[in-house]
Structure formats: C-alpha cells, structure tokens
Design a protein around this motif. Structure first.
Motif, PDB file in Angstrom:
ATOM      1  N   ASN A 130       0.806  -1.220   0.000  1.00 34.23           N
ATOM      2  CA  ASN A 130       0.000   0.000   0.000  1.00 34.23           C
ATOM      3  C   ASN A 130       0.837   1.267   0.000  1.00 34.23           C
TER       4      ASN A 130
ATOM      5  N   GLU B   8       1.644  -0.332  -5.481  1.00 32.16           N
ATOM      6  CA  GLU B   8       0.497  -1.049  -6.057  1.00 32.16           C
ATOM      7  C   GLU B   8       0.323  -0.702  -7.536  1.00 32.16           C
TER       8      GLU B   8
ATOM      9  N   TYR C 164      -7.734  -6.883   3.351  1.00 38.37           N
ATOM     10  CA  TYR C 164      -7.574  -5.444   3.440  1.00 38.37           C
ATOM     11  C   TYR C 164      -8.756  -4.781   2.757  1.00 38.37           C
TER      12      TYR C 164
END
Lengths: 411, 336
Positions: B96, B101, B121
């Motif tokens: 993250n 990402e 998540y």
C-alpha cells in the motif's frame, strides 16, 4: 511559451494589494475575470463580497470593475464606457485605471474618459503594463507609480522604522507572514510602517516616506520602487526572504545589525521552536525517510533560492529541477548556479519538470503535477491555488517550516 | 455483553466478531457460552475472538484467532472466474505504500489479470466468502506470517499461487517469466522483459559513471529481501561491502542471499564504527534505527521496492544520498 502570470496581472495585484484602493480595468471581461478571482481570493474584502448568493457570479463582483469593451468599441472607441464605469465608483475611493492589452494597443485616450466621468479626484491612470512582460515587473512598475501618486513630502525620519518591499498578495498566506515578521521586528524594537502592495492603505503608503530604511525581501518585485524611495533619501537594504529556522535567525540578525539592535530575544524564540520541531521529527522518525528523496521547484527566484537551500541542508532532499519564474535577475541566476554546483546538482538548472517525490510550485501546478503522477506530492509555495487556505499556510518564517513539514511528511 | 451483542446484531446484517479484552476473563465472564447461545438463538454468524491478553497469549495469538475466523468464512467450491487474482498478505504495509500497487498492477496488465480481492484489506464479508473465485493468488510479501496465511487459505480452496510479488529488476524478470508460463502467455512475457530491459540498461548506462566504485553497507532486518538491492547496486558498478542483518525476531531467518555477498547476521549498531574504519564505505543504507549519526552519507532504503521500479528508485535514492549532507540540519538541532 510561458504559462505564468504576466505584467497585467502584476499591475492589478499591486493596486488590489492596497487595502483601500481599487483597480478599474479598461478592457473586456476576458481580461478581467481572473483578476476578480485573484483579488477576492487573496485579499478578501468583506464589504465587497456580494450579499446575495445569486449575485456571486463573477461579473456581479465589485472587485476590479471594468469597462466591458466589445469588438465594436475597439472600432468606435470604448472611452464612453470607461467614463461610465469610473463614474459608478464611490467618490471616496482611490481608483487606479489599468488598460487591458486590447485598449492599450488601440490607443484609447483614457485621460479623456476620466474627465468625462466627472470623478477626477482620487482617480489615476497607470501606465500600460508591458505586454507579456513578467508579473514582477508589472507589479513593480504599477506599484511605484501608485506610490508616487500617493506619497507626500518626507516630514520626519521615524527612527527604527522600516517599509517591507517585495511582498504582495501573491505571497502565500501573506497576512500570516506579515504578522510573524512584524512580531519579530517589534521584539527588537523596529516597527513596520508600510508594506506597499501587501495590505497597507493609501494613508500608510503616503507616510511610508518617513521610514528610516526599506528592507527588500524580493528584489524582482521592487527594484523600481526602491529607486523611487531613494529619491527621498531612504536607503534600501536587501535582506531576502527568511526560509527555515536558520534562515529566519540570519534574517533577524542581519536586520538587527543594520539598526544596532540585539536580536537575542527573537533568536531564543526561534531556537525554542526549532528544538521542539526537531524533537518531533526525531521522536516519531518522521524526518528520516525524507533523506535522499528529490524535489522539483518552480517560482520566483527570491523564494526558490532560499527554499532550495533549506530543503537540501535541513532535510537532505535533493533538487532534481530548479525553475525560476520569468523576471529573475542575472545576479539571482548566478547565485543559484553557484549554490547548486556546491550541492553537486548543477544539472537541476537545465531540466524542466521531472519525475520526483515532491513538486514545489504555485498551488495550481503543484496539484496538476500530483494529479498526472509526475510527483508523489505537490506542495504549494505560492499563489495561485485551487484551494483557499483558511488556516495560515505560509512558507516564510518559522511558521513556514511547520506548513512545509506538514506537506512533505503528512501525505 | 449480551445486550451489546443483541444491539450489534440489529445494527449490522453481516457476521459479527466478538472481541474480548482482559477484564471479562479476570472477572470470569463465560463469553464463549454467551456467544454460542446467541448464535444458536438468532441463527446468525457470531464468533468469539478471545483477546484477553493476560490469559490467552500475546498479540500474535489474537491475530491468528482473527485470521482463523476470517478464513473460516471463505466458502469452498466457488466457481472460478478466469483472469482474476487475489493479493494475499499479512498486513499490506508494503504494497500500500506510494506507487508500489500502481507498479505491480502494471505487471498484471501484461497478462490481462484483474485484481479480485485483497485478503484481508478493506474487503467485505461477501468478498471474503467468495475469495475462492479468483483464478490465481499472489503473496504481496513472502514472510512466515504471510506463508502461514496462505496455508490457511489453501485449506479453504484459495489455491493456485503465483510467485510472490517481486522487488527490483531481476526478481521482476523471473516473476514475469514464471507468470507467463503459468498463464500460458510466454510471448507477452518475453516482449515485456525485452522492453523493460532496454529501458533499464539505458538508465544503468547513464548512472554508472556517477556511481561506479562507491562502497555501500546495507543494514536491514530479517523481513526485507536484500539480494535484489545488492544486484541493483552491482549493476551500476557499486560494491556492497557488507549486509548487516539486525535481528528482532529470533525465529525469523534472514532473507536468502547468493554466495559472495558478505552477510553478517545479528548485526548491531555497535558494529558500525568498526566497519566504517575497516571497510571504508561511501554510504550506509538502512532504517534510521540502525544507522544513527554514522558521520558518513547515509539514508533509508527507498520504500517503493516492488516491481522493476524498485531498482530505479534505489539507484536514484543512492545517487541522491551520496550528494546529501551526511546529517540533515534538523538532526543537529534536536537536543538543543
């Protein structure tokens, strides 16, 4: 091609930065609309804001009233419209008429419009801003002309008093900046008489000739103005813009030296604020990850040079590209080149925007660079901005350190 | 407790996890019985996660209980959706961060793979129940805890794992090759590698004269893969004279390195002055905990390491650190 603001914008900002003066534009709505936005946003005047929400459309604002010339007026002459616009202004207001490029090129006789308006007291016509010239020069020239029209004779030399030159309402959170600078200077016994173009009134400008000295903060915005004051025997000293704790210490020490004052009360305050800030950076390990990241910076030389130095020496963030706004002097360019060479970053001068962690520029470009993914975080260091800073968000002085750290760390 | 559970059941439609703290255990509440009775009475999915630390164990135990519960929600024999992939990770902290990402999604684009769910998540209970429908799964980071999670999910039908997400150029090439083979798109893999390689070689060629011959010490923990960083620095002609591994968890082994890398396990900050004296590094890389005021150029490894972009980020960071002051201005002011 240049995207930055031009001399016309600078001229309007110079007048709109005088708290009780008004710029009247002789031109079409297209030249005026951005000026209205800037004036309302960066120097809001409560009394000027439309009372009715339905009146809030741009043409209904009474900031920067204009003559609304059309293409036909450019053939038949637009001075009748200008006379009407001037006549509509309250008689107790000081008005500076500024021509838009179309009416300047057309050679409209604006003096005759003032006469026809029947409102000649307190109405002045400013020289045509240099078309496509740098904003700073337009600001400097218009402000110098406005100051020359407003000042009276020098009655006395007020000891330990100064004018601050070079600040303007384009300076980010300029009110907060002035508050901090005034407070520091007051602590060492120096009072600020006037800050032309950044909130001072016509009366304050009129008496600015009584100041003992001018302090030049941004020379590109006041080279003409400082020469004007020199005619009154007022000396101007270049002190620059204080960025960071160390920069602010140097700034106040230099001024104290000019006046033979003791800067230690202010230095102690700065030391105390810096210790607290550095401890916060250390305690939460917020400062460490910044080391070795990179930034691009774009803006006025007087701001960009000390800020680049601060980013490098205080945070160990490396300049990838340094871009000066149009209007920087050869001297400023040479100072920057020497500084970057010392950092081993000479190539930063030759680059345009590059992929980097932080992009420091006016708020619009900063947001844009962030949105297109050219940087991880865009940091606004000057106006214009797509947002309004409701809390002080200056980059200058000790308060500036906190704003910048907020931007660089909390994202 | 019972009234709060009843209220929560009215407020929320999905499954309910009842998490306890120390006090209910100390005063002898029979939380388990209450939860079981209410589950039976209401027909709702209510589970007890007993986290009364002083009695049931440390934070890891509570976490494992919660993971067990979440895994138990996953429904088996779900129809697979071709071209989809789940990210599986212990915490997603690395994935993250920043552009990580975005960079890894670009890799999945090579094979037209779409991300289904991140486990666990910001996913809904519906997504957890249907976690098995992704055709592929991939560990975001390869740690013992992530591997443990993988085993638990595999037992619920969440199978078919690709190689864990790569760091740096070489690891990324291996990942692309392996994934191309797995999804039957070898040509696309080769084409992507050729394009990345061309760009990377040009970058290395440009940066090598600026960095060649510089010596580096890397100090890191057991969680961080390090071989990719050694390879990247070697690419630009730098020499990693030592990799110091600082141990926080005794049972977690350091990430493997190839022979020839000078690795010192159980590294300590006290070793730094001696190493500076003997190895004469130009730069120390590692977390700020490990490298306090060494007096030479130093800094963190870049946080965005996933995908081939990690190599670019590392080279750029190293070049910047070698030009930065050895101590930032604020560091000298923190104690007055």
């Amino acid at each position: 091609m240049r995207n930055g603001p031009d001399a016309l914008t600078g001229a309007v900002l110079a007048v709109e930065g005088i708290s009780d003066a008004k710029a009247v534009m002789h031109g079409p709505t297209g030249c005026r609309k951005n000026m209205v936005c800037f004036s309302r946003r960066y120097f809001t005047r409560v009394a000027s804001e439309p009372k009715d929400v339905f009146d809030s459309f741009i043409s209904q604002s009474d900031r920067v009233p204009y003559s609304d010339v059309s293409s036909m007026d450019l053939i038949t002459g637009g001075c009748a419209k200008l006379a009407e616009t001037i006549g509509e202004q309250p008689s107790d207001e000081t008005v500076f008429v500024i021509g838009a490029p179309s009416t300047i090129v057309n050679g409209d006789p604006m003096e005759s419009a003032v006469e026809k308006s029947g409102h000649t007291e307190g109405v002045y016509i400013l020289d045509a801003p240099e078309l496509s010239g740098p904003m700073c020069k337009g600001f400097d020239h218009a402000l110098t002309q406005a100051v020359s029209l407003l000042v009276r004779d020098r009655r006395e030399v007020r000891k330990d008093s100064v004018n601050l030159l070079g600040l303007n309402i384009w300076t980010k959170s300029w009110e907060a900046v002035l508050e901090e600078l005034r407070e520091m200077l007051s602590k060492i016994g120096i009072i600020v008489l006037c800050v032309p173009g950044a909130g001072s009134s016509c009366a304050e400008i009129a008496s600015s000739v009584d100041a003992e000295m001018n302090l030049i903060m941004a020379p590109e915005y006041c080279s003409e103005l400082s020469k004007f004051y020199a005619e009154f025997g007022i000396r101007s000293e270049q002190v620059g813009i204080p960025i960071g704790f160390e920069g602010t210490r140097k700034w106040i020490s230099e001024i104290a030296g000019l006046f033979g004052k003791d800067p230690s009360p202010v230095i102690e305050d700065i030391d105390c604020r810096e210790r607290s800030c550095a401890a916060d950076l250390n305690a939460a390990r917020f400062g460490h990850p910044l080391r070795g990241s990179s930034f691009c910076i774009e803006g006025d030389a007087s701001l960009v040079i000390p800020m680049t130095e601060w980013m490098y020496s205080y945070l160990s963030v490396i300049p990838d590209a340094v871009m000066l706004s149009y209007g920087a002097s050869d001297e400023q360019k040479a100072v920057l080149a020497e500084m970057l060479e010392g950092m081993g970053c000479s190539d930063a001068l030759t680059k345009g925007p590059v992929d980097c962690e932080f992009y420091l520029s006016d708020g619009v470009d900063a947001k844009h660079m962030e949105a297109v993914g050219l940087c991880n975080k865009g940091v606004a260091i000057s106006n214009p901005q797509p947002i309004k800073d409701f809390r002080p968000a200056q980059v200058i002085g000790c308060g500036g350190v906190l704003y910048l750290l907020d931007c660089l760390i909390n994202y | 407790m019972e009234s709060q559970i009843r209220r929560s059941l009215l407020e929320r439609k999905g499954p309910l996890a009842v998490v306890t703290t120390c006090v209910p255990s100390m005063i002898g509440d029979n939380s388990k019985a209450v939860v079981e009775r209410l589950a039976e009475e209401t027909g709702r999915d209510i589970r007890l996660i007993d986290c009364s630390g002083v009695f049931t164990g440390d934070a890891l135990k509570g976490r494992e209980d919660a993971i067990d519960y979440l895994c138990s929600m996953v429904e088996q024999d779900v129809l697979k959706v071709p071209g989809t992939v789940n990210f599986v990770d212990d915490g997603f902290g690395r994935l993250n961060y920043g552009d990580n990402e975005k960079n890894i999604l670009a890799l999945f684009d090579i094979f037209n793979l779409k991300v289904e769910t991140k486990l666990f998540y910001r996913c809904s209970s519906e997504q957890i129940r249907n976690a098995g429908k992704a055709e592929y799964n991939v560990l975001a980071t390869e740690t013992e805890r992530s591997s443990d999670l993988r085993k638990k999910l595999e037992s619920r039908g969440v199978t078919n794992y690709l190689r864990p997400l790569p760091s740096g150029v070489r690891d990324t090439f291996d990942w692309i090759k392996d994934t191309g083979r797995r999804v039957g798109m070898k040509d696309a893999a080769e084409k992507a590698i050729a394009a990345i390689s061309k760009d990377y070689d040009a970058y290395v060629y440009r940066m090598r004269p600026l960095l060649s011959g510089k010596k580096v010490i890397i100090i890191t923990g057991t969680m961080m893969p390090v071989q990719w960083a050694v390879d990247t620095l070697n690419d630009v002609g730098m020499k990693v004279v030592k990799v110091g591994i600082v141990r926080f968890e005794e049972d977690e082994a350091p990430k493997p390195t190839r022979p020839g890398v000078n690795v010192q396990d159980y590294y300590s900050m006290k070793d730094i002055p001696k190493d500076i004296e003997e190895l004469r590094p130009d730069l120390i890389l590692g977390h700020s905990n490990f490298r306090r005021d060494p007096g030479i150029c130093n800094g963190n490894l870049p946080p965005e390491t996933i995908s081939y972009q990690g190599s670019y980020n590392l080279i750029r960071r190293v070049y910047n650190l070698l030009r930065a002051p050895s101590a930032s201005g604020w560091e000298g002011r923190r104690f007055g």
